[in-house]
Motif scaffolding. Structure first.
Motif, short mmCIF file in Angstrom:
data_model
loop_
_atom_site.label_atom_id
_atom_site.label_comp_id
_atom_site.label_asym_id
_atom_site.label_seq_id
_atom_site.Cartn_x
_atom_site.Cartn_y
_atom_site.Cartn_z
N MET A 1 14.77 104.00 44.25
CA MET A 1 15.24 105.36 44.01
C MET A 1 15.75 105.54 42.58
SD MET A 1 15.51 108.43 44.95
CE MET A 1 15.39 108.62 46.72
N TYR A 2 16.50 104.56 42.08
CA TYR A 2 16.97 104.66 40.69
C TYR A 2 15.80 104.89 39.75
CZ TYR A 2 21.39 102.32 42.16
OH TYR A 2 22.56 101.95 42.75
N HIS A 3 14.77 104.09 39.94
CA HIS A 3 13.65 104.14 39.01
C HIS A 3 12.73 105.33 39.27
CE1 HIS A 3 15.34 100.22 38.22
NE2 HIS A 3 14.89 100.43 36.99
N ALA A 4 12.72 105.85 40.49
CA ALA A 4 11.99 107.09 40.77
C ALA A 4 12.65 108.24 40.00
CB ALA A 4 12.00 107.39 42.27
N ILE A 5 13.97 108.29 40.03
CA ILE A 5 14.70 109.33 39.30
C ILE A 5 14.45 109.20 37.80
CG2 ILE A 5 17.00 110.17 38.69
CD1 ILE A 5 17.83 109.35 41.62
N VAL A 6 14.48 107.98 37.31
CA VAL A 6 14.23 107.76 35.88
C VAL A 6 12.80 108.19 35.51
CG1 VAL A 6 14.03 106.01 34.06
CG2 VAL A 6 15.96 105.97 35.61
N CYS A 7 11.84 107.96 36.40
CA CYS A 7 10.47 108.40 36.12
C CYS A 7 10.38 109.92 36.02
CB CYS A 7 9.50 107.87 37.17
SG CYS A 7 9.14 106.11 36.98
N VAL A 8 11.11 110.62 36.87
CA VAL A 8 11.12 112.09 36.79
C VAL A 8 11.75 112.53 35.47
CG1 VAL A 8 12.06 114.21 37.82
CG2 VAL A 8 11.08 112.43 39.29
N ILE A 9 12.82 111.88 35.07
CA ILE A 9 13.44 112.18 33.77
C ILE A 9 12.47 111.83 32.64
CG2 ILE A 9 15.30 111.53 32.19
CD1 ILE A 9 17.04 111.10 34.78
N GLU B 1 4.05 109.76 23.47
CA GLU B 1 3.33 109.64 24.73
C GLU B 1 3.04 108.19 25.08
OE1 GLU B 1 -0.85 111.12 26.74
OE2 GLU B 1 -0.15 112.06 24.90
N ILE B 2 2.60 107.40 24.10
CA ILE B 2 2.26 106.00 24.37
C ILE B 2 3.48 105.21 24.82
CG2 ILE B 2 2.51 105.23 21.96
CD1 ILE B 2 -0.19 104.02 24.40
N ARG B 3 4.65 105.50 24.26
CA ARG B 3 5.88 104.82 24.64
C ARG B 3 6.29 105.23 26.06
NH1 ARG B 3 8.46 102.18 20.59
NH2 ARG B 3 7.68 102.57 18.50
N ARG B 4 6.20 106.52 26.34
CA ARG B 4 6.54 107.04 27.67
C ARG B 4 5.65 106.39 28.73
NH1 ARG B 4 6.85 111.98 26.00
NH2 ARG B 4 4.76 112.58 26.60
N ASN C 1 2.31 113.69 31.60
CA ASN C 1 3.64 114.03 32.09
C ASN C 1 3.59 114.37 33.57
OD1 ASN C 1 4.62 113.64 29.54
ND2 ASN C 1 4.81 115.80 29.06
N LYS C 2 2.57 115.12 33.98
CA LYS C 2 2.42 115.50 35.39
C LYS C 2 2.25 114.25 36.26
CE LYS C 2 -0.29 118.54 38.35
NZ LYS C 2 -1.39 119.50 38.43
N THR C 3 1.47 113.30 35.81
CA THR C 3 1.27 112.05 36.56
C THR C 3 2.59 111.30 36.71
OG1 THR C 3 -1.00 111.85 35.79
CG2 THR C 3 0.05 109.83 36.57
N ILE C 4 3.35 111.20 35.63
CA ILE C 4 4.65 110.52 35.69
C ILE C 4 5.59 111.26 36.63
CG2 ILE C 4 6.71 109.88 34.36
CD1 ILE C 4 4.80 109.39 31.96
N LEU C 5 5.64 112.58 36.52
CA LEU C 5 6.52 113.38 37.37
C LEU C 5 6.15 113.28 38.85
CD1 LEU C 5 6.75 116.56 35.11
CD2 LEU C 5 8.64 115.00 35.66
N ILE C 6 4.87 113.42 39.15
CA ILE C 6 4.43 113.35 40.55
C ILE C 6 4.66 111.95 41.12
CG2 ILE C 6 2.40 113.44 42.06
CD1 ILE C 6 1.42 115.81 40.31
N THR C 7 4.34 110.93 40.34
CA THR C 7 4.55 109.56 40.81
C THR C 7 6.03 109.29 41.05
OG1 THR C 7 2.59 108.85 39.59
CG2 THR C 7 4.10 107.12 40.32
N GLY C 8 6.87 109.77 40.14
CA GLY C 8 8.32 109.62 40.33
C GLY C 8 8.79 110.31 41.59
N ALA C 9 8.29 111.53 41.83
CA ALA C 9 8.69 112.28 43.03
C ALA C 9 8.20 111.60 44.31
CB ALA C 9 8.16 113.71 42.95
N ILE C 10 6.97 111.12 44.30
CA ILE C 10 6.43 110.42 45.48
C ILE C 10 7.20 109.13 45.73
CG2 ILE C 10 4.42 109.15 46.36
CD1 ILE C 10 2.68 111.34 44.99
#
Length: 132
Positions: A52-60, A69-72, A7-16
């Motif tokens: 940007m749309y997909h960065a926001i979706v990654c944070v969500i 987890e595997i689906r996410r 989750n942290k990887t997805i969140l950080i990648t989305g934010a970056i």
């Protein structure tokens, strides 16, 4: 990797990815106008918008504990791959004018990136429908 790390990887990648979209958006709005035509700026803006749309979706997505987890992870990979191929190829195709090199041969990558983004959304919909 454990669930928190994923989750942290997805969140950080989305934010970056969101940060990079803002930086590229500013560059497109203030740095490109003297170097490329209006149609190229519109294309660049499309790349930024989709990023940007997909960065926001990654944070969500990183906060969606209702999904397995595997689906996410799969959805995340579709979106990141799509951002890189779709938006990245648009950026390269626009700035090639500035550097005077022709990257038109990579134009086929843009629709592949779009297909990855679409696949991510389809997989997200299917995953949401399978929640019990």
């Amino acid at each position: 990797m454990n669930k928190i790390s994923e989750n942290k990887t997805i969140l950080i990648t989305g934010a970056i990815t969101g940060l990079i979209a803002v930086l590229l958006g500013a560059f497109g709005a203030h740095g490109l106008e003297k170097h490329v035509d209006a149609a190229s700026i519109d294309s660049f803006t499309t790349g930024v918008r989709y990023q940007m749309y997909h960065a926001i979706v990654c944070v969500i997505l990183g906060n969606m504990t209702v999904l397995q987890e595997i689906r996410r992870k799969r959805i995340f990979y579709f979106f990141i791959g799509g951002i890189i191929l779709f938006s990245g190829s648009i950026y390269l195709l626009v700035i090639d004018e500035i550097f005077g090199i022709s990257l038109s041969s990579i134009g086929f990558i843009t629709p592949l990136g779009g297909l990855l983004l679409i696949s991510g959304w389809i997989f997200l919909i299917i995953s949401l429908m399978k929640i019990k």
